[in-house]
Write a protein that holds these residues in place. Structure first.
Motif, short mmCIF file in Angstrom:
data_model
loop_
_atom_site.label_atom_id
_atom_site.label_comp_id
_atom_site.label_asym_id
_atom_site.label_seq_id
_atom_site.Cartn_x
_atom_site.Cartn_y
_atom_site.Cartn_z
N ASP A 50 7.44 -5.06 -11.86
CA ASP A 50 6.52 -3.94 -12.02
C ASP A 50 6.73 -2.96 -10.88
N SER A 51 7.39 -1.85 -11.14
CA SER A 51 7.74 -0.91 -10.07
C SER A 51 6.51 -0.31 -9.41
N LEU A 52 5.47 -0.02 -10.20
CA LEU A 52 4.26 0.56 -9.61
C LEU A 52 3.57 -0.44 -8.68
N PHE A 53 3.51 -1.70 -9.09
CA PHE A 53 2.89 -2.72 -8.24
C PHE A 53 3.73 -2.96 -6.98
N LEU A 54 5.04 -2.89 -7.10
CA LEU A 54 5.90 -3.04 -5.93
C LEU A 54 5.70 -1.87 -4.97
N ASP A 55 5.51 -0.66 -5.51
CA ASP A 55 5.18 0.47 -4.64
C ASP A 55 3.85 0.26 -3.94
N ALA A 56 2.90 -0.32 -4.66
CA ALA A 56 1.60 -0.61 -4.06
C ALA A 56 1.75 -1.60 -2.91
N SER B 27 2.35 7.66 -4.41
CA SER B 27 2.54 7.56 -2.95
C SER B 27 1.36 6.91 -2.26
N THR B 28 0.19 6.85 -2.90
CA THR B 28 -0.98 6.19 -2.30
C THR B 28 -1.43 4.99 -3.13
N GLU B 29 -0.59 4.53 -4.03
CA GLU B 29 -0.94 3.36 -4.84
C GLU B 29 -1.08 2.13 -3.96
N VAL B 30 -2.16 1.38 -4.15
CA VAL B 30 -2.38 0.14 -3.42
C VAL B 30 -2.68 -0.97 -4.43
N MET B 31 -2.60 -2.21 -3.97
CA MET B 31 -2.72 -3.34 -4.90
C MET B 31 -4.09 -3.39 -5.56
N GLY B 32 -5.14 -3.11 -4.80
CA GLY B 32 -6.47 -3.13 -5.37
C GLY B 32 -6.64 -2.10 -6.47
N LEU B 33 -6.04 -0.94 -6.30
CA LEU B 33 -6.12 0.10 -7.32
C LEU B 33 -5.32 -0.28 -8.56
N ILE C 229 -11.26 7.26 -4.48
CA ILE C 229 -12.10 8.45 -4.44
C ILE C 229 -11.34 9.68 -3.94
N MET C 230 -10.47 9.51 -2.96
CA MET C 230 -9.86 10.65 -2.29
C MET C 230 -8.64 11.20 -3.00
N THR C 231 -7.82 10.35 -3.58
CA THR C 231 -6.49 10.79 -4.01
C THR C 231 -6.48 11.23 -5.46
N GLY D 68 4.60 12.82 0.94
CA GLY D 68 4.90 12.33 2.28
C GLY D 68 3.73 12.30 3.22
N LEU D 69 2.62 12.94 2.84
CA LEU D 69 1.47 13.04 3.74
C LEU D 69 0.24 12.29 3.23
N ALA D 70 0.15 12.10 1.93
CA ALA D 70 -1.10 11.61 1.34
C ALA D 70 -1.53 10.26 1.92
N LEU D 71 -0.61 9.31 2.01
CA LEU D 71 -0.99 7.98 2.50
C LEU D 71 -1.40 8.05 3.96
#
Length: 324
Positions: free
Chosen positions: A83-89, A274-280, A263-265, A183-186
């Protein structure tokens, strides 16, 4: 008779407890068991049982509604590996884990040291130290949702506070779409995490420094120790346990980071993941796509990742203590 040929005298066996003593012991055991049993039952129902259910659901294809959940074994975990999105997270969470705890602890230690130089141990330093403690601790009184909304306004590219200040002082070229640039969001989200957490750890470290006997610092001062040497040789080693606890807790926050990102992104989780995290990823998979079995597998992976991190952090500190 020599010592070698002298018969060994056996210690007398302890006398059995008297009947009255046995009754008191039994009453004591009964009281302890009666006091712990309700808490143990509640723990099993509300803590252990949900974990067990999550572990089971991670092995099924349950869709979150009433119906049969088909057992799929470890297929969900195999899917996670591709899962590419989960790996990015995972990469984003690891970046947060690498930078956020270190920055928060470093700033907290610096502020606590500056404040405690203000009279607690007889040293000169910053005036109004207690006022600064209240100011820096203030974000702890705000919920995560409020913090995220406030900083979302501050990061607004058009009329936000940050770009407004930059334009007002003639630094228009530094104005950015802070939450819309990959490049800045995270790093923008990470800055909010540091800002909201540093006050608590500053107070924690300040209290720990205040508990160090002032005679130690006075002896170092008499020996000609500089401020940096005193901090490195005395203050920091004596705060090792506090730093370890802070690192473990902040690491758990870094491995979550769900609320701020949600909430923010944009997206949320954007731009471009670029701001994907596992919880999301877990939340979206469960409540938007209805793949509760697959989301449970993400939760189990997050659980073991957090557990391994905590064990490694605690074990590493134990080894350093034994070597010292």
């Amino acid at each position: 008779m020599s010592v070698l040929t002298r018969p060994v005298e056996r210690a007398a066996a302890p006398a059995p407890p008297a009947p009255s003593q046995r009754r008191r012991l039994n009453r004591g055991y009964g009281f302890v068991i009666g006091a712990l049993a309700p808490a143990l039952v509640l723990h099993l129902i509300f803590i252990v049982s949900p974990y067990a259910q999550a572990f089971y659901l991670s092995l099924t294809d349950w869709n979150g509604v009433a119906g049969k959940a088909n057992f799929v074994g470890f297929d969900n975990f195999a899917r996670l590996a591709g899962d590419s999105l989960f790996l990015d997270a995972i990469k984003n969470n690891l970046l947060l884990l690498l930078l956020m705890p270190a920055a928060t602890i470093g700033i907290g230690l610096f502020l606590a040291t500056m404040i405690q130089r203000g009279g607690a141990n007889g040293r000169s330093g910053v005036k109004g130290a207690r006022f600064y403690e209240i100011v820096f601790f203030f974000p702890q009184m705000l919920s995560v949702a409020i913090v995220a909304v406030l900083w979302g306004f501050a990061y607004n590219p058009n009329n936000g506070l940050i770009n407004g200040v930059l334009r007002a002082i003639g630094l228009d070229g530094l104005a950015r779409s802070w939450l819309a640039e990959p490049g800045l969001a995270l790093f923008a989200v990470m800055a909010v995490m540091i800002w909201s957490g540093v006050g608590f750890y500053m107070v924690l470290f300040s209290a720990a420094i205040d508990a160090i006997p002032k005679e130690i610092f006075e002896a170092a001062l008499i020996d000609g120790s500089t401020g940096w040497t005193t901090f490195r040789r005395i203050t920091l080693p004596l705060l090792r346990d506090n730093v370890q606890v802070a690192f473990v807790y902040l690491g758990m926050v870094a491995l979550d980071a769900f609320a701020l990102v949600q909430i923010m992104t944009v997206g949320p989780g954007g731009p471009d993941g670029s701001t994907e995290v596992m919880g999301l990823s877990l939340y979206r998979t469960a409540f938007e796509y209805g793949k509760f079995g697959y989301a449970s597998a993400m939760g189990v992976a997050l659980f073991f990742g957090t557990l391994v991190f905590a064990l490694v952090a605690l074990r590493g500190n134990k080894n350093r203590t034994e070597l010292a």
